[in-house]
Structures are given as structure tokens and as C-alpha cells.
Scaffold this motif. Structure first.
Motif, PDB file in Angstrom:
ATOM      1  N   MET A  55      46.470 -70.181 128.605  1.00 36.66           N
ATOM      2  CA  MET A  55      45.466 -69.968 129.885  1.00 36.66           C
ATOM      3  C   MET A  55      44.503 -68.916 129.485  1.00 36.66           C
ATOM      4  O   MET A  55      44.808 -68.140 128.576  1.00 36.66           O
ATOM      5  N   ARG A  56      43.392 -69.407 129.790  1.00 35.11           N
ATOM      6  CA  ARG A  56      42.293 -68.535 129.232  1.00 35.11           C
ATOM      7  C   ARG A  56      41.390 -68.019 130.673  1.00 35.11           C
ATOM      8  O   ARG A  56      41.167 -68.739 131.622  1.00 35.11           O
ATOM      9  N   ALA A  57      41.321 -66.480 130.746  1.00 36.96           N
ATOM     10  CA  ALA A  57      40.755 -65.915 131.776  1.00 36.96           C
ATOM     11  C   ALA A  57      39.433 -65.010 131.390  1.00 36.96           C
ATOM     12  O   ALA A  57      39.363 -64.694 130.466  1.00 36.96           O
ATOM     13  N   LEU A  58      38.503 -64.992 132.143  1.00 40.56           N
ATOM     14  CA  LEU A  58      37.407 -64.098 132.239  1.00 40.56           C
ATOM     15  C   LEU A  58      37.579 -63.240 133.196  1.00 40.56           C
ATOM     16  O   LEU A  58      37.588 -63.467 134.502  1.00 40.56           O
ATOM     17  N   VAL A  59      37.277 -61.821 132.959  1.00 41.10           N
ATOM     18  CA  VAL A  59      37.265 -60.852 133.842  1.00 41.10           C
ATOM     19  C   VAL A  59      36.024 -60.072 133.499  1.00 41.10           C
ATOM     20  O   VAL A  59      35.702 -59.482 132.603  1.00 41.10           O
ATOM     21  N   THR A  60      35.483 -60.111 134.791  1.00 39.88           N
ATOM     22  CA  THR A  60      34.116 -59.042 134.905  1.00 39.88           C
ATOM     23  C   THR A  60      34.460 -57.715 135.114  1.00 39.88           C
ATOM     24  O   THR A  60      35.479 -57.506 135.864  1.00 39.88           O
ATOM     25  N   GLY A  61      33.680 -56.516 134.937  1.00 38.60           N
ATOM     26  CA  GLY A  61      33.857 -55.128 135.101  1.00 38.60           C
ATOM     27  C   GLY A  61      35.200 -54.747 134.349  1.00 38.60           C
ATOM     28  O   GLY A  61      35.797 -54.030 135.156  1.00 38.60           O
ATOM     29  N   ALA A  62      35.333 -55.409 133.352  1.00 37.85           N
ATOM     30  CA  ALA A  62      36.697 -55.247 132.596  1.00 37.85           C
ATOM     31  C   ALA A  62      36.685 -53.898 131.848  1.00 37.85           C
ATOM     32  O   ALA A  62      37.713 -53.474 131.418  1.00 37.85           O
ATOM     33  N   SER A  63      35.816 -53.114 131.771  1.00 34.68           N
ATOM     34  CA  SER A  63      35.783 -51.943 131.038  1.00 34.68           C
ATOM     35  C   SER A  63      36.335 -50.836 131.480  1.00 34.68           C
ATOM     36  O   SER A  63      36.971 -49.598 130.899  1.00 34.68           O
ATOM     37  N   GLN A  64      36.564 -50.793 132.903  1.00 33.38           N
ATOM     38  CA  GLN A  64      37.338 -49.840 133.556  1.00 33.38           C
ATOM     39  C   GLN A  64      37.982 -50.160 134.717  1.00 33.38           C
ATOM     40  O   GLN A  64      37.869 -51.068 135.210  1.00 33.38           O
ATOM     41  N   GLY A  65      38.778 -49.113 135.555  1.00 34.92           N
ATOM     42  CA  GLY A  65      39.249 -49.419 136.807  1.00 34.92           C
ATOM     43  C   GLY A  65      40.037 -50.618 136.939  1.00 34.92           C
ATOM     44  O   GLY A  65      40.949 -50.931 136.027  1.00 34.92           O
ATOM     45  N   ILE A  66      39.916 -51.388 137.909  1.00 27.19           N
ATOM     46  CA  ILE A  66      40.833 -52.194 138.227  1.00 27.19           C
ATOM     47  C   ILE A  66      40.597 -53.532 137.328  1.00 27.19           C
ATOM     48  O   ILE A  66      41.503 -54.187 136.891  1.00 27.19           O
ATOM     49  N   GLY A  67      39.691 -53.766 136.997  1.00 26.31           N
ATOM     50  CA  GLY A  67      39.112 -54.669 136.038  1.00 26.31           C
ATOM     51  C   GLY A  67      39.806 -54.675 134.693  1.00 26.31           C
ATOM     52  O   GLY A  67      40.600 -55.628 134.377  1.00 26.31           O
ATOM     53  N   ARG A  68      39.905 -53.369 134.358  1.00 27.57           N
ATOM     54  CA  ARG A  68      40.490 -53.185 132.832  1.00 27.57           C
ATOM     55  C   ARG A  68      42.000 -53.171 133.257  1.00 27.57           C
ATOM     56  O   ARG A  68      42.700 -53.816 132.215  1.00 27.57           O
ATOM     57  N   LEU A 121      46.767 -59.670 132.394  1.00 29.60           N
ATOM     58  CA  LEU A 121      46.589 -61.070 131.993  1.00 29.60           C
ATOM     59  C   LEU A 121      47.233 -61.193 130.597  1.00 29.60           C
ATOM     60  O   LEU A 121      47.700 -62.163 130.242  1.00 29.60           O
ATOM     61  N   ALA A 122      46.541 -60.264 129.742  1.00 31.70           N
ATOM     62  CA  ALA A 122      46.849 -60.300 128.204  1.00 31.70           C
ATOM     63  C   ALA A 122      48.460 -60.201 127.936  1.00 31.70           C
ATOM     64  O   ALA A 122      48.895 -61.101 127.143  1.00 31.70           O
ATOM     65  N   ARG A 123      48.773 -59.390 128.648  1.00 30.65           N
ATOM     66  CA  ARG A 123      50.425 -59.077 128.531  1.00 30.65           C
ATOM     67  C   ARG A 123      51.085 -60.383 128.993  1.00 30.65           C
ATOM     68  O   ARG A 123      52.322 -60.619 128.518  1.00 30.65           O
ATOM     69  N   ALA A 124      50.764 -61.049 129.940  1.00 28.24           N
ATOM     70  CA  ALA A 124      51.241 -62.175 130.235  1.00 28.24           C
ATOM     71  C   ALA A 124      50.949 -63.464 129.623  1.00 28.24           C
ATOM     72  O   ALA A 124      51.446 -64.703 130.090  1.00 28.24           O
ATOM     73  N   GLY A 125      50.258 -63.330 128.525  1.00 29.01           N
ATOM     74  CA  GLY A 125      50.126 -64.414 127.597  1.00 29.01           C
ATOM     75  C   GLY A 125      48.671 -65.087 127.723  1.00 29.01           C
ATOM     76  O   GLY A 125      48.472 -65.992 127.084  1.00 29.01           O
ATOM     77  N   PHE A 126      47.955 -64.549 128.794  1.00 28.19           N
ATOM     78  CA  PHE A 126      46.619 -64.993 128.535  1.00 28.19           C
ATOM     79  C   PHE A 126      45.912 -64.671 127.479  1.00 28.19           C
ATOM     80  O   PHE A 126      45.771 -63.596 126.918  1.00 28.19           O
ATOM     81  N   PRO A 181      48.157 -50.222 140.519  1.00 26.87           N
ATOM     82  CA  PRO A 181      47.351 -51.365 139.901  1.00 26.87           C
ATOM     83  C   PRO A 181      48.326 -52.791 139.350  1.00 26.87           C
ATOM     84  O   PRO A 181      47.866 -53.636 139.166  1.00 26.87           O
ATOM     85  N   GLU A 182      49.540 -52.183 139.199  1.00 27.82           N
ATOM     86  CA  GLU A 182      50.325 -53.471 138.816  1.00 27.82           C
ATOM     87  C   GLU A 182      50.588 -54.266 139.780  1.00 27.82           C
ATOM     88  O   GLU A 182      50.808 -55.775 139.520  1.00 27.82           O
ATOM     89  N   ALA A 183      50.748 -54.036 140.885  1.00 28.19           N
ATOM     90  CA  ALA A 183      50.810 -54.464 142.042  1.00 28.19           C
ATOM     91  C   ALA A 183      49.579 -55.796 142.265  1.00 28.19           C
ATOM     92  O   ALA A 183      49.698 -56.868 142.660  1.00 28.19           O
ATOM     93  N   VAL A 184      48.382 -55.260 141.861  1.00 26.08           N
ATOM     94  CA  VAL A 184      47.115 -56.179 141.822  1.00 26.08           C
ATOM     95  C   VAL A 184      47.080 -57.147 140.669  1.00 26.08           C
ATOM     96  O   VAL A 184      46.925 -58.398 140.859  1.00 26.08           O
ATOM     97  N   VAL A 185      47.943 -56.726 139.449  1.00 26.99           N
ATOM     98  CA  VAL A 185      48.174 -57.663 138.465  1.00 26.99           C
ATOM     99  C   VAL A 185      49.173 -58.958 138.967  1.00 26.99           C
ATOM    100  O   VAL A 185      48.959 -59.991 138.638  1.00 26.99           O
ATOM    101  N   GLU A 186      50.087 -58.455 139.633  1.00 23.61           N
ATOM    102  CA  GLU A 186      51.235 -59.311 140.192  1.00 23.61           C
ATOM    103  C   GLU A 186      50.618 -60.271 140.925  1.00 23.61           C
ATOM    104  O   GLU A 186      50.916 -61.578 140.972  1.00 23.61           O
ATOM    105  N   MET A 187      49.614 -59.986 141.957  1.00 28.91           N
ATOM    106  CA  MET A 187      48.979 -61.001 142.729  1.00 28.91           C
ATOM    107  C   MET A 187      48.153 -61.972 141.903  1.00 28.91           C
ATOM    108  O   MET A 187      48.121 -63.124 142.204  1.00 28.91           O
ATOM    109  N   VAL A 188      47.360 -61.331 141.023  1.00 24.28           N
ATOM    110  CA  VAL A 188      46.304 -62.215 140.150  1.00 24.28           C
ATOM    111  C   VAL A 188      47.336 -63.012 139.526  1.00 24.28           C
ATOM    112  O   VAL A 188      46.841 -64.475 139.537  1.00 24.28           O
TER     113      VAL A 188
END
Length: 263
Positions: A1-14, A20-25, A204-211
Motif C-alpha cells: 500500500m502506498r500513501a501520500l501525506v501532506t503537512g507531514a513535516s510536523q504535528g499530526i501529519g508527521r 503508516l510507515a510502521r504499519a507497512g505502507f 496521536p496514536e489514536a489518530v493513526v489507528e483511525m487512519v
């Protein structure tokens, strides 16, 4: 699976990109600043994951289109788009005191920027017959407030854009979700006076879980709808998704009663 995340340099995006990367994306990370993105890629690859980075400003469509094209060529397409890029006004004032330049900057990033990225990413998803979009939304999208009017307007507009993607994209295998992350401790949230005395923050891990639950396809019945981390969990949403009212968690104008001609 391949994902694009905007706003990824900090905060929730990071946090989402790392999760996602730790889940194998395989993760494509995007923001305006290249240095922080390079640090993020180093962290992901150092943990054994795969990530690529491209720096661009989401308000510049030519840059977005070129950057997304390069990422798709490198990754072979995208399965998931997480729109986490966003900004808010510097001052908590009523609409008639808002700085027009700040209002424009908020709308340009949160609405036009999100449209630019969607416009660049979605044709590839349509061509492949599948894809999911997660917009990082806010409670400000679902209720009126006298504070941060531009931010609220931008998130409501983003909700409508996500709804349009869900409606037009359903026959092409596309789903879109408006995900409010709760109140995560970030540079943005801590700058807001309404959170000055807050002591409890959303993990933030709860956000990751939902994504991740959205990315898995388990929550596709919620496409076009509003989800909130800290109130909702994947399990709770799964338990009720087979009996959803058509208007549930959508951006709608409620009728004033059974005799309302708009009802």
C-alpha cells in the motif's frame, strides 16, 4: 500500500506518516520545508520502512501537479491520500475583526490547497479503480463558533469537497472521509487561546489507528461522513455502520419540522 501525506513535516501529519510507515505502507511525505521532510524520511528508513519526500506548497497548483506526478512515477501510484496540511488565523477574534490577509491565507491552504492535491492525485486513483482520501477536519466544520471564522469556514468547505469526492467517486472505487483528530498537542493547538488551560490531549496514536482502519476498507460505509477521534473508535463505528441513516454525520441543512418543504 502506498500513501501520500501532506503537512507531514510536523504535528499530526508527521505522526500519521510515521504510523503508516510502521504499519507497512510506503509513504510519500509532502510539506513546504525540505529539511524536516528529509529528517522524517531518515527516521522512517532507519526503522526499516520506505519513504520518499517532495517539498512543495499546496497553494501552488503547478508545483503540486509536478510533485505528485514525480511521486506517482517513483511509487507506481497511490492508494491513500491523507490531507493534513493546514493553518489557522493568528488571532482569536470575531469575523468583523479578522485580518483579510490571514483569512485568505487560511482559505488558500485549507481549501484551495486541498483541492489542488486532490485534483492531482485522484485521476490516478480513478484509473486504477480504487483509492481513499482522509481529510484532517475539525469540530469547527460541524458547528458554528464566533472564533476562528476563517478556519471554521475552511473546514466546512473541505467537508463539502470530501463529500463531492465521495459522491462522484463511488462508482470509481473512491471513498473520502472527514476525520477530526480531536485536540492533539501540536504547535497549532497550543497557539490557540481556547486551549491555554487544557491538560488532556488526544493521543496521536489514536489518530493513526483511525487512519489505518479507514485505509483497510473496513469503514467504507462511512465515506462522505464526519468521524471524530476521541469520541469514535473503529470498533464503535463498525458496530453501527450497517444501520446508518442517510444523513448521519453529513453536512446537511436540517428541516425545521415534518412540514418543512426542504425536508
Amino acid at each position: 500500500m502506498r500513501a501520500l501525506v501532506t503537512g507531514a513535516s510536523q504535528g499530526i501529519g508527521r505522526a500519521v506518516a510515521l504510523g503508516l510507515a510502521r504499519a507497512g505502507f510506503t509513504v510519500a511525505v509532502v510539506a513546504r520545508g525540505a529539511r524536516l521532510l528529509d529528517d522524517l524520511v531518515d527516521e522512517i528508513t532507519g526503522e526499516g520502512g520506505r519513504a520518499v519526500a517532495t517539498a512543495f506548497d499546496v497553494t501552488d497548483y503547478a508545483a503540486v501537479a509536478a510533485g505528485v506526478h514525480a511521486l506517482e512515477l517513483e511509487l507506481g501510484g497511490l492508494d491513500l491520500l491523507v490531507q493534513a496540511a493546514g493553518r489557522i488565523e493568528d488571532r482569536e477574534v470575531p469575523p468583523w475583526e479578522a485580518d483579510p490577509a490571514q483569512v485568505k491565507a487560511v482559505l488558500d491552504t485549507n481549501v484551495l490547497g486541498a483541492f489542488h492535491v486532490a485534483r492531482a492525485v485522484l485521476p490516478g486513483m480513478v484509473a486504477r479503480g480504487s483509492g481513499r482520501v482522509v481529510d484532517l477536519s475539525s469540530g469547527s466544520a460541524s458547528k458554528d463558533s464566533g472564533r476562528y471564522a476563517a478556519y471554521g469556514a475552511s473546514k466546512a468547505a473541505l467537508f463539502r469537497l470530501g463529500g463531492a469526492i465521495a459522491a462522484a467517486g463511488a462508482e470509481h472505487g473512491l471513498s473520502a472521509f472527514e476525520l477530526s483528530p480531536g485536540v492533539v498537542r501540536t504547535a497549532m493547538s497550543t497557539s490557540m487561546s481556547q486551549h491555554a488551560d487544557r491538560t488532556e490531549w488526544t493521543d496521536p496514536e489514536a489518530v493513526v489507528e483511525m487512519v489505518l482502519a479507514i485505509a483497510s476498507g473496513r469503514l467504507d460505509a462511512w465515506s462522505g461522513r464526519f468521524l471524530r477521534v476521541g469520541v469514535d473508535t473503529p470498533e464503535a463505528l463498525l458496530a453501527v455502520q450497517d444501520r446508518l441513516d442517510p444523513a448521519a454525520r453529513r453536512l446537511v441543512v436540517a428541516p425545521y419540522g415534518p412540514e418543512d418543504p426542504l425536508g
